[in-house]
Scaffold this active site. Structure first.
Site, PDB file in Angstrom:
ATOM      1  N   HIS A 105       4.067   6.650   5.604  1.00  9.85           N
ATOM      2  CA  HIS A 105       2.923   7.380   6.148  1.00  9.85           C
ATOM      3  C   HIS A 105       2.097   6.603   7.168  1.00  9.85           C
ATOM      4  O   HIS A 105       1.395   7.187   7.991  1.00  9.85           O
ATOM      5  CB  HIS A 105       2.023   7.896   5.016  1.00  9.85           C
ATOM      6  CG  HIS A 105       1.106   6.881   4.427  1.00  9.85           C
ATOM      7  ND1 HIS A 105       1.458   6.066   3.387  1.00  9.85           N
ATOM      8  CD2 HIS A 105      -0.174   6.539   4.737  1.00  9.85           C
ATOM      9  CE1 HIS A 105       0.453   5.272   3.072  1.00  9.85           C
ATOM     10  NE2 HIS A 105      -0.559   5.541   3.871  1.00  9.85           N
TER      11      HIS A 105
ATOM     12  N   HIS B 293       0.817  -1.227   0.000  1.00 13.53           N
ATOM     13  CA  HIS B 293       0.000   0.000   0.000  1.00 13.53           C
ATOM     14  C   HIS B 293       0.849   1.275   0.000  1.00 13.53           C
ATOM     15  O   HIS B 293       0.676   2.128  -0.895  1.00 13.53           O
ATOM     16  CB  HIS B 293      -0.960  -0.018   1.184  1.00 13.53           C
ATOM     17  CG  HIS B 293      -1.630   1.283   1.458  1.00 13.53           C
ATOM     18  ND1 HIS B 293      -2.492   1.883   0.571  1.00 13.53           N
ATOM     19  CD2 HIS B 293      -1.543   2.139   2.526  1.00 13.53           C
ATOM     20  CE1 HIS B 293      -2.922   3.033   1.075  1.00 13.53           C
ATOM     21  NE2 HIS B 293      -2.349   3.207   2.251  1.00 13.53           N
TER      22      HIS B 293
ATOM     23  N   ASP C  16      -3.138   8.452  -0.674  1.00 13.92           N
ATOM     24  CA  ASP C  16      -3.513   7.339   0.206  1.00 13.92           C
ATOM     25  C   ASP C  16      -4.979   6.960   0.001  1.00 13.92           C
ATOM     26  O   ASP C  16      -5.329   5.784  -0.147  1.00 13.92           O
ATOM     27  CB  ASP C  16      -3.257   7.757   1.660  1.00 13.92           C
ATOM     28  CG  ASP C  16      -3.800   6.762   2.665  1.00 13.92           C
ATOM     29  OD1 ASP C  16      -3.443   5.572   2.596  1.00 13.92           O
ATOM     30  OD2 ASP C  16      -4.602   7.174   3.529  1.00 13.92           O
TER      31      ASP C  16
ATOM     32  N   ASP D 275     -25.343  13.029 -25.892  1.00 14.38           N
ATOM     33  CA  ASP D 275     -25.356  13.609 -27.237  1.00 14.38           C
ATOM     34  C   ASP D 275     -24.656  14.962 -27.309  1.00 14.38           C
ATOM     35  O   ASP D 275     -24.748  15.672 -28.310  1.00 14.38           O
ATOM     36  CB  ASP D 275     -26.793  13.749 -27.759  1.00 14.38           C
ATOM     37  CG  ASP D 275     -27.395  12.394 -28.126  1.00 14.38           C
ATOM     38  OD1 ASP D 275     -26.622  11.420 -28.212  1.00 14.38           O
ATOM     39  OD2 ASP D 275     -28.622  12.311 -28.292  1.00 14.38           O
TER      40      ASP D 275
ATOM     41  N   GLU E  16       1.115   5.239  12.810  1.00 14.00           N
ATOM     42  CA  GLU E  16      -0.252   4.831  13.150  1.00 14.00           C
ATOM     43  C   GLU E  16      -0.388   3.328  13.370  1.00 14.00           C
ATOM     44  O   GLU E  16      -1.115   2.884  14.259  1.00 14.00           O
ATOM     45  CB  GLU E  16      -1.181   5.285  12.026  1.00 14.00           C
ATOM     46  CG  GLU E  16      -2.653   5.056  12.290  1.00 14.00           C
ATOM     47  CD  GLU E  16      -3.505   5.553  11.128  1.00 14.00           C
ATOM     48  OE1 GLU E  16      -4.554   4.926  10.880  1.00 14.00           O
ATOM     49  OE2 GLU E  16      -3.125   6.549  10.481  1.00 14.00           O
ATOM     50  N   ASP E  17       0.321   2.526  12.580  1.00 10.60           N
ATOM     51  CA  ASP E  17       0.079   1.081  12.581  1.00 10.60           C
ATOM     52  C   ASP E  17       1.219   0.229  13.121  1.00 10.60           C
ATOM     53  O   ASP E  17       1.115  -0.998  13.126  1.00 10.60           O
ATOM     54  CB  ASP E  17      -0.246   0.613  11.147  1.00 10.60           C
ATOM     55  CG  ASP E  17      -1.568   1.174  10.653  1.00 10.60           C
ATOM     56  OD1 ASP E  17      -2.433   1.458  11.498  1.00 10.60           O
ATOM     57  OD2 ASP E  17      -1.727   1.347   9.430  1.00 10.60           O
TER      58      ASP E  17
END
Length: 723
Positions: free
Chosen positions: A88, A64, A155, A275, A92-93
């Site tokens: 990034h 990712h 992201d 159209d 956080e993770d």
């Protein structure tokens, strides 16, 4: 260590995976070797931090962030932004902290990564509050370094590309958030390529059935359009050759979401939208754009009112182009966009198009200037917002896709949201101009402050140093800056009014002990404030004024044990202090309810309403029965000379005669009263009952009005409504 590969979108699942080596090879087209080496080092750090983590698809997590970096690389972003993109999600993770990133790389990259990271260490009351707080943190980080939002947009784009593995309900929630926040931000920053893809992916996730239906219809229609498109394109190229003009001509495909939106918003059928044939002509110089525009208007007749010059007056996000609609062969409509190569590049990548971070060059870059103005506006919104959810609400108000272009008296162009009023314009000029606005002229004619503005108008604001914002303005302003400033003023005003009222209430109760507030021991006050968790006396007084704390109970806590309690209070939980005098000018912390509409001269009582202050009722009001002699009860009386405007309601029974209402309204006006509202109910065909809500000074004023109305022949009966 995780194998150095990266994720591709679900639609590209059968294609070879994108490798870190591919990214490094791609970066050689615009970065130096030592910068590419740093990007690779960030990849190694991130891969080790995410070791063992997987996405919902089962892929290693490192896919990712690497895909996010590739999206940014396509916009030619600098190497530090690419490094932050790869890192990034680390804060956080994983267990890696901001300090470790700063030590491994530098403070600039650590700040970028922290700006994108959600707030995970704080417990929030709801999911909405947590999301709003994280969004607020990200936007405020963006005001320091706009690359934060570029990383976040990339992201979100990759997350939308890989949305298929999630539950349908979660897909819809993420798609809705994308439409509400990230699509408008991409549009506001002029990043057309990301905005269009987010719209398409969001459309497919939020309305999958509609998406598939329109996709199939477009595929069918495309085969029938090829010959017509070819004929028009050849005619355009032929005319340019005749005029000796050079430009790259190409058909422009309408994306599926724009087709759906036009069908929905303009109530058009699919064929009415499809159209319309769209072409783009890209040239080398700006003056060539206008020459080609003239040749196109000679080739086909222009549709009146459908020409827009975004070159002379660019959009707020810096977008520039000439737009025109023509009557083509067989009555079909032709949309043409004419722009230079630089304008086209800017329309695709917005602020990222000419990225020279922290450089004094390129200061006239329209996208950069527009983004800078928006970031300044965000800081003002932050100052006026009470909490994260309110801040997010303000930002959503500010992300309008449609704009109005108006002029100041000196000819400066002001860009406002569609539907903006004179007040919105005043706040756009300056916060102080908005705060002290009293009147305005539009095209030299006096207009009400709530007048909605249209492109091309010239607006002049008239101010007065003594004027202040009104709560009424909130009912019609549309820009976030105006709304935030008005709310901020009202909050501060309400806070000061609450402090003043709280002081009067506390001193009233202390008076029963023959004490004044300044006579209370400082040690006693400090202990009380500490027990209540309040920072200062003003906070305590505000709590009392807002009805969150009972002044009698606070007084009991403040009075020393040595102070003799008055005999009439001993053993009684109710105060025997003199009634509080109501001035009528206390503001928003003293309310007069519609149930009985008390006015000076009426016997009154009051109750505490938590968070609102005190609510004054007439003594005979039926709604106060349950509050008598309770903790929230308060004895009040009018001051000898109350001030302010008060409202009351009278009921008038009249005969059904022509001009009756006008006669009564004229008589009320003669008596110096303003009619706030009128309602009517017909009784038996011969008589009607009129309800008037009037602005009056006091009970005597009402009596004079009623006496005057009784003299009218049309009036059969009149009385004042009670509780």
């Amino acid at each position: 260590m995780t194998k150095p590969v990266a994720s591709c979108s679900s639609k590209d699942a059968n294609k070879p995976r994108f490798l870190i080596s591919d990214l490094c090879v791609y970066l050689e087209s615009y970065l130096k070797t030592d910068q590419i080496r740093e990007v690779y080092r960030a990849y190694i750090f991130s891969a080790e931090a995410h070791e063992g983590q997987s996405r919902l698809s089962g892929e290693p997590y490192i896919y990712h962030p690497l895909a996010v970096a590739r999206i940014l690389a396509d916009m030619r972003i600098d190497h530090k932004c690419l490094m932050a993109a790869i890192l990034h999600d680390v804060i956080e993770d994983t267990s890696v902290g901001k300090g470790q990133i700063a030590a491994a790389f530098d403070d600039e990259i650590a700040e970028l990564v922290d700006g994108v990271s959600k707030l995970t260490q704080i417990n929030f009351r709801s999911r909405a509050e947590a999301q709003a707080a994280s969004f607020r943190k990200m936007l405020l980080a963006m005001t320091k370094d706009i690359r934060v939002i570029l990383i976040k947009l990339a992201d979100r784009l990759h997350n939308m590309r890989t949305l298929g593995v999630m539950r349908p309900a979660k897909c819809r929630r993420i798609a809705r958030e994308t439409f509400e926040i990230y699509v408008p931000i991409a549009n506001r920053l002029g990043i057309y390529s990301i905005r269009i893809e987010l719209e398409e992916l969001g459309f497919a996730a939020y309305w999958p059935v509609r998406y598939q239906a329109i996709k199939a219809a477009v595929k069918t229609a495309r085969g029938n359009r090829k010959e017509v498109l070819g004929n028009i394109e050849r005619a355009i190229r032929g005319r340019l050759e005749q005029e000796g003009l050079v430009g790259e001509v190409g058909g422009r495909e309408k994306n599926l979401y724009s087709i759906y939106r036009k069908m929905r918003d303009k109530k058009l059928s699919f064929h009415e939208v499809v159209d319309v044939y769209a072409f783009r002509i890209v040239v080398d110089r700006q003056d060539t754009c206008y020459r080609i525009l003239g040749s196109m208007h000679n080739l086909y007749n222009p549709v009146p009112g459908r020409f827009k010059d975004y070159i002379a007056i660019p959009k707020a996000n810096g977008y520039q182009s000439l737009h025109t609609v023509l009557f083509g062969p067989h009555g079909i409509s032709i949309e043409i966009q004419i722009r230079t190569e630089d304008m086209h590049h800017l329309s695709e990548s917005g602020i990222a198009a000419h990225w020279l971070y922290k450089s004094e060059e390129n200061e006239d870059n329209l996208a950069r200037a527009g983004a800078s103005d928006w970031l300044k506006n965000l800081l003002e919104l932050q100052k006026g917002a009470g909490d994260s959810i309110e801040f997010l609400e303000h930002v959503k108000f500010d992300l309008f896709p449609d704009e109005v272009y108006v002029f100041t008296p000196r000819g400066k162009i002001m860009v406002l949201a569609k539907g903006a009023t004179v007040i919105d314009f005043a706040y756009a000029v300056h916060s102080d101009v908005g705060a002290h606005c009293v009147a305005a002229r539009v095209d030299r004619r006096m207009v009400p402050l709530r007048t909605r503005l249209h492109s091309g108008q010239t607006v002049e604001v008239i101010t007065s140093p003594s004027a202040n914002p009104s709560a009424f303005w909130l009912s019609f302003v549309v820009t976030a800056k105006a709304r935030s400033n008005i709310r901020g003023y009202l909050k501060n005003l309400r806070g000061q009014e609450a402090i003043d009222l709280g002081k009067r209430l506390l001193e009233k109760e202390l008076g029963a002990y023959d004490l004044k507030l300044e006579q209370v021991a400082a040690e006693k006050m400090d202990i009380l404030l500490q027990d209540f968790g309040l920072k200062s006396l003003d906070y305590l007084l505000e709590e009392i004024g807002l009805g969150n704390r009972m002044p009698l109970l606070v007084t009991r806590r403040l009075v020393d044990s040595e102070t003799e309690m008055p005999k009439d209070l001993a053993g009684d939980i109710y105060s025997n202090a003199p009634p509080l005098a109501i001035k009528g000018t206390e503001g928003m912390v003293v309310k007069y309810p519609k149930c009985c509409r008390p006015i000076p001269g009426d016997e009154i009582v009051a109750t505490f309403s938590p968070g609102k202050g005190i609510v004054v009722h007439r003594h005979e009001c039926r709604n106060i029965g349950d509050f008598r002699k309770s903790d929230s009860w308060l004895d009040v009386q009018w001051e000898k000379e109350p001030a302010g405007d008060f409202t009351t309601e009278i009921k008038v029974e009249v005969g059904n005669k022509r001009g009756s209402l006008a006669t009564i309204a004229s008589a009320i006006s003669e008596m110096g009263s303003n009619i706030e509202n009128i309602s009517m109910e017909e009784r038996d065909g011969l008589t009607s009952t009129l309800h008037f809500v009037l602005t009056v000074d006091d009970r005597k004023h009402v009596a004079n009005i009623m006496r005057r109305l009784r003299m009218l022949k049309v009036v059969m009966r009149i009385y004042r409504m009670d509780g």
